[in-house]
Motif scaffolding. Structure first.
Motif, PDB file in Angstrom:
ATOM      1  N   UNK A  40       0.833  -1.202   0.000  1.00  0.00           N
ATOM      2  CA  UNK A  40       0.000   0.000   0.000  1.00  0.00           C
ATOM      3  C   UNK A  40       0.866   1.250   0.000  1.00  0.00           C
ATOM      4  N   UNK A  41       0.449   2.301  -0.708  1.00  0.00           N
ATOM      5  CA  UNK A  41       1.227   3.538  -0.699  1.00  0.00           C
ATOM      6  C   UNK A  41       1.232   4.172   0.682  1.00  0.00           C
ATOM      7  N   UNK A  42       2.203   5.029   0.927  1.00  0.00           N
ATOM      8  CA  UNK A  42       2.234   5.774   2.183  1.00  0.00           C
ATOM      9  C   UNK A  42       0.933   6.565   2.324  1.00  0.00           C
ATOM     10  N   UNK A  43       0.569   6.884   3.553  1.00  0.00           N
ATOM     11  CA  UNK A  43      -0.714   7.533   3.802  1.00  0.00           C
ATOM     12  C   UNK A  43      -0.809   8.898   3.123  1.00  0.00           C
ATOM     13  N   UNK A  47       6.421  14.160  -0.842  1.00  0.00           N
ATOM     14  CA  UNK A  47       6.791  15.505  -1.301  1.00  0.00           C
ATOM     15  C   UNK A  47       7.972  15.966  -0.462  1.00  0.00           C
ATOM     16  N   UNK A  48       9.081  16.300  -1.118  1.00  0.00           N
ATOM     17  CA  UNK A  48      10.287  16.696  -0.400  1.00  0.00           C
ATOM     18  C   UNK A  48      10.507  18.205  -0.418  1.00  0.00           C
ATOM     19  N   UNK A  49      10.191  18.819  -1.566  1.00  0.00           N
ATOM     20  CA  UNK A  49      10.345  20.272  -1.710  1.00  0.00           C
ATOM     21  C   UNK A  49       8.963  20.856  -1.962  1.00  0.00           C
ATOM     22  N   UNK A  50       8.566  21.838  -1.169  1.00  0.00           N
ATOM     23  CA  UNK A  50       7.221  22.396  -1.302  1.00  0.00           C
ATOM     24  C   UNK A  50       7.143  23.353  -2.493  1.00  0.00           C
ATOM     25  N   UNK A  51       5.943  23.813  -2.869  1.00  0.00           N
ATOM     26  CA  UNK A  51       5.811  24.693  -4.044  1.00  0.00           C
ATOM     27  C   UNK A  51       6.615  25.986  -3.957  1.00  0.00           C
ATOM     28  N   UNK A  52       6.995  26.385  -2.752  1.00  0.00           N
ATOM     29  CA  UNK A  52       7.822  27.597  -2.601  1.00  0.00           C
ATOM     30  C   UNK A  52       9.310  27.305  -2.733  1.00  0.00           C
ATOM     31  N   UNK A  62       5.986  12.886   4.030  1.00  0.00           N
ATOM     32  CA  UNK A  62       5.058  11.821   3.686  1.00  0.00           C
ATOM     33  C   UNK A  62       5.652  10.434   3.807  1.00  0.00           C
ATOM     34  N   UNK A  63       6.930  10.357   4.140  1.00  0.00           N
ATOM     35  CA  UNK A  63       7.581   9.050   4.267  1.00  0.00           C
ATOM     36  C   UNK A  63       7.174   8.391   5.584  1.00  0.00           C
ATOM     37  N   UNK A  64       7.269   7.086   5.597  1.00  0.00           N
ATOM     38  CA  UNK A  64       6.991   6.311   6.800  1.00  0.00           C
ATOM     39  C   UNK A  64       7.781   5.022   6.711  1.00  0.00           C
ATOM     40  N   UNK A  65       7.677   4.177   7.714  1.00  0.00           N
ATOM     41  CA  UNK A  65       8.464   2.949   7.755  1.00  0.00           C
ATOM     42  C   UNK A  65       8.284   2.133   6.476  1.00  0.00           C
ATOM     43  N   UNK A 257      -3.156  -6.202  -7.722  1.00  0.00           N
ATOM     44  CA  UNK A 257      -2.376  -7.062  -8.613  1.00  0.00           C
ATOM     45  C   UNK A 257      -1.229  -7.750  -7.886  1.00  0.00           C
ATOM     46  N   UNK A 258      -1.077  -7.434  -6.592  1.00  0.00           N
ATOM     47  CA  UNK A 258       0.000  -8.052  -5.832  1.00  0.00           C
ATOM     48  C   UNK A 258       1.327  -7.337  -5.993  1.00  0.00           C
ATOM     49  N   UNK A 259       1.280  -6.036  -6.257  1.00  0.00           N
ATOM     50  CA  UNK A 259       2.522  -5.265  -6.370  1.00  0.00           C
ATOM     51  C   UNK A 259       2.441  -4.032  -5.473  1.00  0.00           C
ATOM     52  N   UNK A 260       3.582  -3.428  -5.234  1.00  0.00           N
ATOM     53  CA  UNK A 260       3.641  -2.243  -4.385  1.00  0.00           C
ATOM     54  C   UNK A 260       3.286  -0.993  -5.182  1.00  0.00           C
ATOM     55  N   UNK A 261       2.635  -0.044  -4.517  1.00  0.00           N
ATOM     56  CA  UNK A 261       2.287   1.227  -5.139  1.00  0.00           C
ATOM     57  C   UNK A 261       2.753   2.389  -4.290  1.00  0.00           C
ATOM     58  N   UNK A 262       3.036   3.486  -4.945  1.00  0.00           N
ATOM     59  CA  UNK A 262       3.444   4.709  -4.231  1.00  0.00           C
ATOM     60  C   UNK A 262       2.907   5.918  -4.978  1.00  0.00           C
ATOM     61  N   UNK A 263       2.628   6.989  -4.258  1.00  0.00           N
ATOM     62  CA  UNK A 263       2.178   8.234  -4.894  1.00  0.00           C
ATOM     63  C   UNK A 263       3.130   9.360  -4.494  1.00  0.00           C
ATOM     64  N   UNK A 264       3.379  10.229  -5.448  1.00  0.00           N
ATOM     65  CA  UNK A 264       4.380  11.272  -5.249  1.00  0.00           C
ATOM     66  C   UNK A 264       3.913  12.549  -5.917  1.00  0.00           C
ATOM     67  N   UNK A 265       4.361  13.666  -5.394  1.00  0.00           N
ATOM     68  CA  UNK A 265       4.064  14.968  -5.998  1.00  0.00           C
ATOM     69  C   UNK A 265       4.765  15.031  -7.354  1.00  0.00           C
ATOM     70  N   UNK A 266       3.982  15.042  -8.422  1.00  0.00           N
ATOM     71  CA  UNK A 266       4.545  15.022  -9.769  1.00  0.00           C
ATOM     72  C   UNK A 266       5.151  16.317 -10.229  1.00  0.00           C
ATOM     73  N   UNK A 267       5.073  17.381  -9.421  1.00  0.00           N
ATOM     74  CA  UNK A 267       5.727  18.645  -9.757  1.00  0.00           C
ATOM     75  C   UNK A 267       6.955  18.889  -8.888  1.00  0.00           C
ATOM     76  N   UNK A 268       7.279  17.928  -8.050  1.00  0.00           N
ATOM     77  CA  UNK A 268       8.458  17.990  -7.189  1.00  0.00           C
ATOM     78  C   UNK A 268       9.505  17.044  -7.770  1.00  0.00           C
TER      79      UNK A 268
END
Length: 408
Positions: A40-43, A47-52, A62-65, A257-268
């Motif tokens: 499951x993706x992180x909750x 995002x590492x760098x904010x829009x500013x 957004x990272x976790x164990x 499908x039995x694979x890992x998923x992740x979501x990320x800020x696509x502008x970062x």
């Protein structure tokens, strides 16, 4: 001995259970978390760098164990910024070339360039990239000649470049077919014992296609080194994401499908490189396929034939303009002392040189030979093709004779 259907089903169930237990043990060993937590993706999206342009505190990224991502190296980020600037200049130049009649159509990725650059730079030389029709910037970032990359949008009959030269699949307009091609290449590489990783790009609209299901299911069942990279720009042409799915996110589709998923800020771009670099590493180590969803936005119309004002508000576009990937990374690099005025000028000069190359290359008239329609269909032309070719040759000859007589 005859094996009953029930007996076979029981054996398959036992085998699946053994495989699941082995996978659970491997995930706990590598990441210290359960298999479900890994898939499951992180909750929150990464995002590492904010829009500013400011680096977020570790606990706010957004990272976790099991979903930790180290910052990319400085040299990688500076090189990525250069590709980002070049990509934006290419998008704007191509839009102008369409208006001038130099190109037939162009699906701009203005606003999505961070996804394009990260997809190309995370791969090694021997890896494969399978782009969509909107991913010309990614194709160029893999080393394909800019004019060759744009040939397909000029209306030429072929893709414009040799896919084997840079391990880049040909861009094509049929939706989602490239995912099946990507899975096929990954399967072949695994059978040959190669360490090749394949990255397959698609948009949110592609997730509604049957080919998406077939590609992900095959990749998961055969444990293939494929990264499915979804650029979620919120619209499948004019259809909003809310009319396509009610899943919590597209990344959540992976677990089915039995694979890992992740979501990320696509502008970062910093976060994109971190997430995709790790995905490539895991795929190369044999962790199987992964799905990454990048949340981004298509700032311009679907293509020059689209009127985006009919299905989205100007206020929505303005909201995403503030999240522009170029200004975000520029501010971050300047704050780190990694980008000065001299480097900016050099990068801008490079981008303009690419734009000039496109203007000159796409401005040349290409000789047209109608007989090419028949020449490369089969290695040996069929009788029907020979007949059609002869009919066309006769018609062209008569037209040429008519023009000569008129000219006299």
């Amino acid at each position: 001995m005859t094996i009953s259907a029930d007996h076979t089903a029981a054996e398959n169930t036992d085998l699946n259970a053994v495989q699941a237990d082995a996978q659970e043990a491997e995930v706990r060993r590598k990441f210290g978390i359960s298999l479900e937590a890994y898939m499951l993706p992180a909750h929150r999206q990464i995002q590492m760098v904010d829009p500013e342009g400011q680096l977020k505190a570790r606990e706010e990224q957004g990272t976790e164990a099991g979903h930790e991502y180290p910052l990319p190296g400085d040299a990688e980020l500076v090189a990525a910024f250069e590709q980002l600037v070049v990509g934006r200049r290419v998008n704007d130049q191509n839009s102008a070339l369409v208006r001038q009649g130099r190109m037939a159509v162009y699906p701009s990725s203005h606003g999505q360039e961070a996804c394009q650059v990260a997809a190309a730079l995370c791969l090694s030389e021997g890896d494969w990239l399978f782009p969509t029709y909107r991913d010309a910037v990614a194709v160029m970032a893999r080393g394909v000649d800019p004019v060759e990359a744009m040939t397909i949008f000029r209306g030429d009959w072929h893709g414009g470049y040799d896919p084997l030269e840079h391990n880049v699949g040909i861009q094509c307009t049929p939706l989602t077919t490239q995912l099946l091609h990507a899975v096929g290449v990954a399967h072949a590489a695994k059978l040959r014992g190669e360490k090749t990783v394949v990255l397959a790009m698609c948009g949110d609209g592609a997730t509604s296609e049957g080919d998406f299901h077939e590609a992900l299911n095959f990749a998961a069942v055969f444990h293939l080194p494929v990264i499915f990279f979804i650029q979620n720009n919120k619209y499948a042409i004019s259809v909003p994401l809310s009319h396509q799915t009610v899943a919590p996110s597209l990344a959540h589709k992976a677990v089915g499908y039995g694979m890992a998923g992740e979501r990320v800020d696509g502008n970062d771009l910093v976060a994109l490189l971190a997430v995709l670099d790790r995905a490539v590493k895991l795929a190369r180590e044999g962790s199987g396929p992964l799905l990454v969803e990048a949340n981004t936005y298509r700032m311009q119309a679907h293509t020059n034939a689209d009127d985006a004002t009919r299905y989205r508000a100007e206020s929505e576009v303005a909201e995403w303009m503030a999240k522009d990937p170029i200004s975000r990374l520029k501010t971050y690099l300047q704050g780190r002392g990694l980008l000065d005025a001299e480097a900016e000028a050099r990068i801008a000069e490079h981008a303009e040189a690419v734009a000039k190359q496109l203007r000159e290359g796409l401005g040349e008239d290409v000789p047209v030979d109608p007989q090419e329609l028949f020449r490369n269909v089969f290695s040996e032309p069929t009788p029907q093709l020979r007949e059609q070719s002869a009919l066309l040759a006769d018609e062209l000859s008569r037209e040429a004779t008519t023009r000569e007589e008129t000219a006299r």
